[in-house]
Each structure stands twice: as structure tokens, then as C-alpha cells.
Design an enzyme around this catalytic site. Structure first.
Site, PDB file in Angstrom:
ATOM      1  N   GLU A 122     -11.729 -13.136 -37.734  1.00 50.46           N
ATOM      2  CA  GLU A 122     -12.259 -13.584 -39.019  1.00 50.46           C
ATOM      3  C   GLU A 122     -11.568 -14.892 -39.396  1.00 50.46           C
ATOM      4  OE1 GLU A 122     -12.429 -11.976 -43.668  1.00 50.46           O
ATOM      5  OE2 GLU A 122     -11.135 -11.015 -42.188  1.00 50.46           O
ATOM      6  N   GLU A 155     -13.009 -12.629 -53.288  1.00 44.70           N
ATOM      7  CA  GLU A 155     -12.195 -11.424 -53.152  1.00 44.70           C
ATOM      8  C   GLU A 155     -11.410 -11.256 -54.456  1.00 44.70           C
ATOM      9  OE1 GLU A 155     -11.079 -10.811 -48.509  1.00 44.70           O
ATOM     10  OE2 GLU A 155      -9.890 -12.288 -49.593  1.00 44.70           O
TER      11      GLU A 155
END
Length: 372
Positions: free
Chosen positions: A157, A240
Site C-alpha cells: 500500500e 482516515e
């Protein structure tokens, strides 16, 4: 409607007047249809599609508290974000918009997964809105895997942090700095227990930007975290949050993946000249696109991100949508092709707040252009 009083009016005249009124009412209803409402999602993993190209997902994976997002024509906004989690652990969620595949949910018409060695460019544009009463990062995620998988967690990622608020940090530890796509970043590397994570953290908040995803992919390859034989499976832009988060928004998002020499839109070498006339609160921009390649460019589309606070009010010589954030200018019927060595010009007028700035970069049918 209140009935009218008439004197000595015949039946035929009354019927004619009634038919005329009904026709006028029908015409009004036809000309002004109801606008399509935004879609609100509160389900934990609920999703919807926008622009018939991208998926917007709630993706509330780290908390049982309520989170709701509203998908718009060009992005989404967080409308409810209850609760909080410790800032030294994982975030509450990742509400986001993406091109590609996420746990078998693939965006319409996507070219992903695509083998890295075949991707010539992956231009993207993003525009964010931030809040101050929350702890969060604004992250652009790039997912890579040795196989063209469309389900589960990928092996690597890449996170590009456009902004962070609060005492949070990426996975792992800082391993240095790097200049990628013309910007300087803090570089962090680590593993979250499920996958390797390579993070690039902006030293100050970025509200809108156009760039090539492959610039960051090449960083992962050079650091041994991916190979050209691997696959790009999705690109995602969102937030996030650890605490609160209502009001955060992706105003606009675009993503294109060009593969090999047969990519859609006839990718070509290009140069862009961007001339402006600026006054207090307003400006005009004259844009000239030159095809510096050896092949014609048909159905040209120029993608770029307007800096925060700028909004287009009118345009000429091209169709330009949306009016702010990540925008795309498209050729019209009379100028849809650019011959080798040829040019096309268009312009627009707009308004702005704050300090005026020019777009950071341009891409023509998926290929990054040089400035001119």
C-alpha cells in the site's frame, strides 16, 4: 388556483383557454425536471457510483459508531462521524472514492488491475476540503499486488498524505525524504501486520493537485516493495479519521490509467501554455495545448486541478467541467483533433478567494504535459 369570473363567454372560448393553460403547465414541467438528489450512505460498507466511473464507499471498518457520508456528483462529504479511537492505533475508517477494485467491488469500466510494466501513465486529480475540529489524515491510497486480484488485501500500500491534523503518524518509521512529482515529502516505511506500507507525507496541507500515480509507484519499485510484473489494482482518495471528521470532503476526483501504445484517447507528448489576467476576486485564463508528438490526438481531454478557492464561471473553445477542483477541458466538434505539431486554444473566466495561483500540472488524454 382561484376560479375567475367571466361575463358572456362562450363554451368554445372556455375550452380553448383551458387547453392553452394545460399545455403551458405541461411545458413548464418538461423544461424543468427535478434535480437528482445526493446519496447518503450510513451502512458500514455501503457504496454507490458517481459519474458512472468511480465508487464512493463508507468503509467504516475500525469502529462501531455511526458514520455517514453523502456522495455528490463529483465526490463525497462526511456528514456524521461519531466517536473516537486512540491516536496511537488504527483509524476509525477510510471513507473514500476510487477507481479499480476493492474487495470484489470494481468501479464501472475500470482498466484495473493493470500490470505495472504496461502502464504508461496514470494521471489523477483531487480536491479536498478540510476541518480543524478533528484528528485525521487526508490520504491518497495506491494498491499493488503480485497478482491481478480484485478481493482482499494487497501486498503493498502506498499512502500519499495530503494533510494531517493531530498527533498521528504513518505506519512504521520515517526513513528519509524524497522529491516525487515535483514536491518534497517525508518518507515512512513499515508493515501493519497485513501488508507493507510506504507513506509520503506532505510538510504542509495540499488542498488540490494533479499528478501521475506512476511517479509514486516507481518509488515503491525502486525501494524493493513492488516489481514491474506486479499489478496496480486500485487508486483511492479519502480520509482516515481518528476523532470526529464531519465536514471533511473530497470535492472532486478523477483517475485515468493508460496502458501500452494502444491506450484510450490516443496519448501523446504535449505542452501547455497557461496565460492569465488577474484582478481582485476574478481572472481569465487562456490555455494553449500543443501536440508535440508524431500522431494526431483525437477527442482530446486536458485534465488539471484548479487551486482551492477558484471557480470557473464561463468558458469558450472547450467544455470545462466541473467548475472547481479537478476539472477536465474537452474539445468541441470543430476542434476535437490536434494534428502533430498543431495547437488548440480555449479559455475561461473565473472567481477566486485568497491568494491566486496557477494549476500545478496538466495531462492530455492521460499523458502529463510540459509547461510552456
Amino acid at each position: 388556483m382561484r376560479p375567475s369570473k367571466h361575463h358572456a363567454r362562450g363554451t368554445r372560448g372556455l375550452l380553448g383557454a383551458l387547453l392553452t393553460a394545460l399545455a403551458a403547465l405541461a411545458a413548464l414541467l418538461t423544461v424543468a425536471p427535478a434535480a437528482q438528489a445526493d446519496t447518503t450512505i450510513c451502512e458500514q460498507y455501503g457504496s454507490t457510483t458517481i459519474q458512472d466511473r468511480y465508487v464512493v464507499q463508507n468503509n467504516r471498518w475500525g469502529t462501531g459508531d455511526t458514520q455517514c457520508i453523502t456522495a455528490t456528483d463529483s465526490g463525497f462529504r462526511v456528514t456524521q462521524a461519531d466517536g473516537s479511537v486512540p491516536t496511537n492505533g488504527a483509524p476509525k475508517s477510510y471513507p473514500s472514492v476510487y477507481n479499480g477494485c476493492h474487495y470484489t467491488n470494481c468501479s464501472p469500466g475500470t482498466r484495473l488491475p493493470a500490470r505495472l510494466g504496461t502502464v504508461s501513465a496514470a494521471p489523477t486529480s483531487i480536491s479536498y476540503s478540510y476541518v480543524s475540529n478533528a484528528v485525521y489524515d487526508a490520504a491518497y491510497d495506491i494498491w499493488l499486488d503480485p497478482t491481478p486480484r480484485t478481493d482482499g488485501v494487497n501486498k503493498t500500500e502506498i499512502m500519499v498524505w495530503f494533510n494531517k491534523v493531530g498527533s498521528i503518524q504513518p505506519v512504521g518509521s520515517q526513513v528519509g525524504t524524497a522529491t516525487v512529482a515535483g514536491r518534497t515529502w517525508q518518507v515512512w516505511s513499515g508493515n501493519n501486520g497485513s501488508n507493507d506500507v510506504l507513506s509520503f507525507v506532505a510538510p504542509s496541507a495540499i488542498t488540490s493537485w494533479s499528478f501521475d500515480v506512476m511517479d509514486f509507484v516507481r518509488q515503491a519499485v525502486s525501494r524493493g516493495l513492488a516489481q514491474d510484473s506486479w499489478y496496480l489494482t486500485s487508486v483511492q482518495a479519502g480520509f482516515e479519521p481518528w476523532q470526529n471528521g464531519a465536514g471533511l470532503a473530497v470535492n472532486s476526483f478523477s483517475s485515468t490509467v493508460e496502458t501500452g501504445s494502444g491506450g484510450s484517447g490516443n496519448p501523446a507528448a504535449c505542452k501547455v501554455a497557461y496565460a492569465t489576467n488577474v484582478w481582485q476576486g476574478g481572472f481569465t485564463a487562456d490555455v494553449t495545448v500543443t501536440n508535440t508528438g508524431s500522431s494526431p490526438v483525437s477527442d482530446w481531454k486536458l485534465a488539471f486541478a484548479l487551486p482551492a478557492g477558484q471557480k470557473i464561471t464561463s468558458a469558450w473553445g472547450a467544455g470545462v467541467t466541473p467548475s472547481s477542483g479537478a476539472v477536465t477541458a474537452s474539445g468541441l466538434a470543430y476542434n476535437a483533433q490536434i494534428a502533430p505539431g498543431g495547437q488548440v486554444s480555449f479559455g475561461f473566466q473565473g472567481s477566486y478567494t485568497g491568494t491566486f495561483a496557477k494549476p500545478a500540472g496538466f495531462s492530455l488524454n492521460g499523458t502529463a504535459c510540459a509547461g510552456g
